[in-house]
Design a protein around this motif. Sequence first.
Motif, PDB file in Angstrom:
ATOM      1  N   VAL A   1      23.229-134.727  34.332  1.00  0.00           N
ATOM      2  CA  VAL A   1      21.738-134.366  34.068  1.00  0.00           C
ATOM      3  C   VAL A   1      20.831-135.346  34.385  1.00  0.00           C
ATOM      4  N   ASP A   2      19.846-134.973  35.155  1.00  0.00           N
ATOM      5  CA  ASP A   2      18.969-136.329  36.075  1.00  0.00           C
ATOM      6  C   ASP A   2      18.050-137.117  34.381  1.00  0.00           C
ATOM      7  N   ALA A   3      17.754-136.276  33.707  1.00  0.00           N
ATOM      8  CA  ALA A   3      16.987-136.915  32.698  1.00  0.00           C
ATOM      9  C   ALA A   3      17.720-137.548  31.487  1.00  0.00           C
ATOM     10  N   LEU A   4      19.040-137.533  31.571  1.00  0.00           N
ATOM     11  CA  LEU A   4      19.964-138.047  30.929  1.00  0.00           C
ATOM     12  C   LEU A   4      20.648-139.137  31.482  1.00  0.00           C
ATOM     13  N   GLY A   5      20.008-139.621  32.763  1.00  0.00           N
ATOM     14  CA  GLY A   5      20.725-140.832  33.557  1.00  0.00           C
ATOM     15  C   GLY A   5      22.331-140.039  34.210  1.00  0.00           C
ATOM     16  N   GLY A   6      22.341-138.820  34.274  1.00  0.00           N
ATOM     17  CA  GLY A   6      23.578-138.656  34.956  1.00  0.00           C
ATOM     18  C   GLY A   6      24.791-138.286  33.592  1.00  0.00           C
TER      19      GLY A   6
ATOM     20  N   TYR B   1      31.820-133.964  25.436  1.00  0.00           N
ATOM     21  CA  TYR B   1      30.389-134.538  24.942  1.00  0.00           C
ATOM     22  C   TYR B   1      30.085-134.702  23.577  1.00  0.00           C
ATOM     23  N   ALA B   2      30.315-133.541  22.754  1.00  0.00           N
ATOM     24  CA  ALA B   2      30.363-133.443  21.299  1.00  0.00           C
ATOM     25  C   ALA B   2      31.203-133.791  20.448  1.00  0.00           C
ATOM     26  N   GLY B   3      32.565-134.250  21.117  1.00  0.00           N
ATOM     27  CA  GLY B   3      33.585-134.701  20.342  1.00  0.00           C
ATOM     28  C   GLY B   3      34.955-134.282  21.008  1.00  0.00           C
ATOM     29  N   GLU B   4      35.944-134.956  20.516  1.00  0.00           N
ATOM     30  CA  GLU B   4      37.411-134.733  21.148  1.00  0.00           C
ATOM     31  C   GLU B   4      37.938-133.118  21.299  1.00  0.00           C
ATOM     32  N   GLU B   5      37.258-132.399  20.322  1.00  0.00           N
ATOM     33  CA  GLU B   5      37.766-131.088  20.188  1.00  0.00           C
ATOM     34  C   GLU B   5      37.453-130.111  21.346  1.00  0.00           C
ATOM     35  N   LYS B   6      36.383-130.683  22.177  1.00  0.00           N
ATOM     36  CA  LYS B   6      35.975-129.877  23.415  1.00  0.00           C
ATOM     37  C   LYS B   6      35.677-128.639  23.143  1.00  0.00           C
ATOM     38  N   ASN B   7      34.405-128.523  22.462  1.00  0.00           N
ATOM     39  CA  ASN B   7      33.875-127.202  22.072  1.00  0.00           C
ATOM     40  C   ASN B   7      32.818-126.887  22.982  1.00  0.00           C
ATOM     41  N   ASP B   8      32.699-125.928  23.490  1.00  0.00           N
ATOM     42  CA  ASP B   8      31.513-125.524  24.645  1.00  0.00           C
ATOM     43  C   ASP B   8      30.218-125.367  23.764  1.00  0.00           C
ATOM     44  N   ALA B   9      30.418-124.509  22.808  1.00  0.00           N
ATOM     45  CA  ALA B   9      29.072-124.319  21.828  1.00  0.00           C
ATOM     46  C   ALA B   9      28.354-125.573  21.413  1.00  0.00           C
ATOM     47  N   ARG B  10      29.304-126.573  21.054  1.00  0.00           N
ATOM     48  CA  ARG B  10      28.435-127.694  20.549  1.00  0.00           C
ATOM     49  C   ARG B  10      28.082-128.849  21.396  1.00  0.00           C
ATOM     50  N   ASN B  11      28.933-128.643  22.660  1.00  0.00           N
ATOM     51  CA  ASN B  11      28.441-129.354  23.767  1.00  0.00           C
ATOM     52  C   ASN B  11      27.104-129.098  24.313  1.00  0.00           C
ATOM     53  N   ILE B  12      26.806-127.511  24.317  1.00  0.00           N
ATOM     54  CA  ILE B  12      25.597-127.018  24.803  1.00  0.00           C
ATOM     55  C   ILE B  12      24.641-127.418  23.523  1.00  0.00           C
ATOM     56  N   ALA B  13      24.780-127.071  22.566  1.00  0.00           N
ATOM     57  CA  ALA B  13      23.786-127.370  21.301  1.00  0.00           C
ATOM     58  C   ALA B  13      23.264-128.985  21.427  1.00  0.00           C
ATOM     59  N   LYS B  14      24.240-130.021  21.841  1.00  0.00           N
ATOM     60  CA  LYS B  14      24.000-131.366  21.830  1.00  0.00           C
ATOM     61  C   LYS B  14      23.049-131.622  23.129  1.00  0.00           C
ATOM     62  N   LEU B  15      23.428-130.840  24.174  1.00  0.00           N
ATOM     63  CA  LEU B  15      22.724-130.984  25.479  1.00  0.00           C
ATOM     64  C   LEU B  15      21.326-130.564  25.346  1.00  0.00           C
ATOM     65  N   LEU B  16      21.107-129.415  24.534  1.00  0.00           N
ATOM     66  CA  LEU B  16      19.718-129.034  24.363  1.00  0.00           C
ATOM     67  C   LEU B  16      18.944-129.530  23.469  1.00  0.00           C
ATOM     68  N   SER B  17      19.673-130.223  22.556  1.00  0.00           N
ATOM     69  CA  SER B  17      19.084-130.993  21.687  1.00  0.00           C
ATOM     70  C   SER B  17      18.216-132.307  22.361  1.00  0.00           C
ATOM     71  N   GLU B  18      19.311-133.041  23.235  1.00  0.00           N
ATOM     72  CA  GLU B  18      18.836-134.161  23.874  1.00  0.00           C
ATOM     73  C   GLU B  18      17.917-134.142  24.746  1.00  0.00           C
ATOM     74  N   LEU B  19      17.729-132.658  25.244  1.00  0.00           N
ATOM     75  CA  LEU B  19      16.624-132.459  26.424  1.00  0.00           C
ATOM     76  C   LEU B  19      15.328-131.641  25.518  1.00  0.00           C
ATOM     77  N   GLU B  20      15.261-131.722  24.369  1.00  0.00           N
ATOM     78  CA  GLU B  20      14.217-131.211  23.487  1.00  0.00           C
ATOM     79  C   GLU B  20      12.923-131.850  24.278  1.00  0.00           C
ATOM     80  N   GLY B  21      11.852-130.975  24.672  1.00  0.00           N
ATOM     81  CA  GLY B  21      10.492-131.429  25.127  1.00  0.00           C
ATOM     82  C   GLY B  21      10.607-131.984  26.433  1.00  0.00           C
ATOM     83  N   VAL B  22      11.614-131.937  27.124  1.00  0.00           N
ATOM     84  CA  VAL B  22      11.643-132.215  28.625  1.00  0.00           C
ATOM     85  C   VAL B  22      11.266-131.168  29.452  1.00  0.00           C
ATOM     86  N   PRO B  23       9.962-130.875  30.272  1.00  0.00           N
ATOM     87  CA  PRO B  23       9.808-129.842  30.707  1.00  0.00           C
ATOM     88  C   PRO B  23      10.668-129.412  31.986  1.00  0.00           C
ATOM     89  N   MET B  24      10.382-128.309  32.136  1.00  0.00           N
ATOM     90  CA  MET B  24      11.536-127.445  33.102  1.00  0.00           C
ATOM     91  C   MET B  24      11.708-128.178  34.342  1.00  0.00           C
TER      92      MET B  24
END
Length: 204
Positions: free
Chosen positions: A75-80, A89-112
């Motif tokens: 993701v460009d806004a996260l430096g790759g 990304y969200a922990g060693e257990e490789k949970n897709d839903a948690r990975n997505i939640a973490k990604l969206l929270s890191e991108l909060e406020g970043v315009p489309m």
Amino acid sequence: MTEIVIATKNAGKVREFAALFEKRGIEVKSLLDFPDVPDVEETGSTFAENAKIKAEAAADRLRRPVIADDSGLAVDALGGRPGVYSARYAGEEKNDARNIAKLLSELEGVPMEKRTARFHCALAVAIPGRPTAVVEATCDGYITEAPRGEGGFGYDPVFYVPERGKTMAELAPDEKNVISHRAKALAKLEEQWDDIIGEKGGSE
Ligand SMILES: O=c1[nH]c(=O)c2ncn([C@@H]3O[C@H](COP(=O)(O)OP(=O)(O)OP(=O)(O)O)[C@@H](O)[C@H]3O)c2[nH]1
Ligand SMILES: [Mg+2]
């Protein structure tokens, strides 16, 4: 060749490779069929290095040709990021839903227009006694503000493909398998296949 082993335990990847190879008349086996092959640590700093590590470890153990896929989202806004850490990304257990939640929270406020990203896929082909070949491909898109769609796996529900006006998870499997990073890497592999497997390569 009638059968190929993919060195992965990711069921989403197995499904996609099975469909991609079916068109070519090749049956796909994965490490889910060879549970005795131990997990290998992905210590590389690039997708290509990790694909090579996974392919060579499985080929050594099984004494037959193996393909490994190392892939992820940059993701460009996260430096790759999350990059090679996409699965964990969200922990060693490789949970897709948690990975997505973490990604969206890191991108909060970043315009489309600044949410540009790409999927990477490196495929390594390890054949005992030969140098390992690696090919790579990418697929460009944007990270949405909320998940949409039920298909695919991983980050697909938040990966928007502008050419299709849909997220990867809203595409039919056949549509994803034409445009994805994995499909493009496999097409490259196919172009080089004769050189890679040579006369005696493959497994009958
Ligand atoms: O939405 C997605 N659509 C895709 O098409 C895709 N391809 C990869 N990814 C993400 O990148 C990680 C790979 O990490 P990875 O290559 O180490 O695989 P993995 O650890 O899941 O399995 P293995 O192949 O190593 O056994 C995966 O878990 C996913 O999070 C994708 N996400
Ligand atoms: Mg992995």
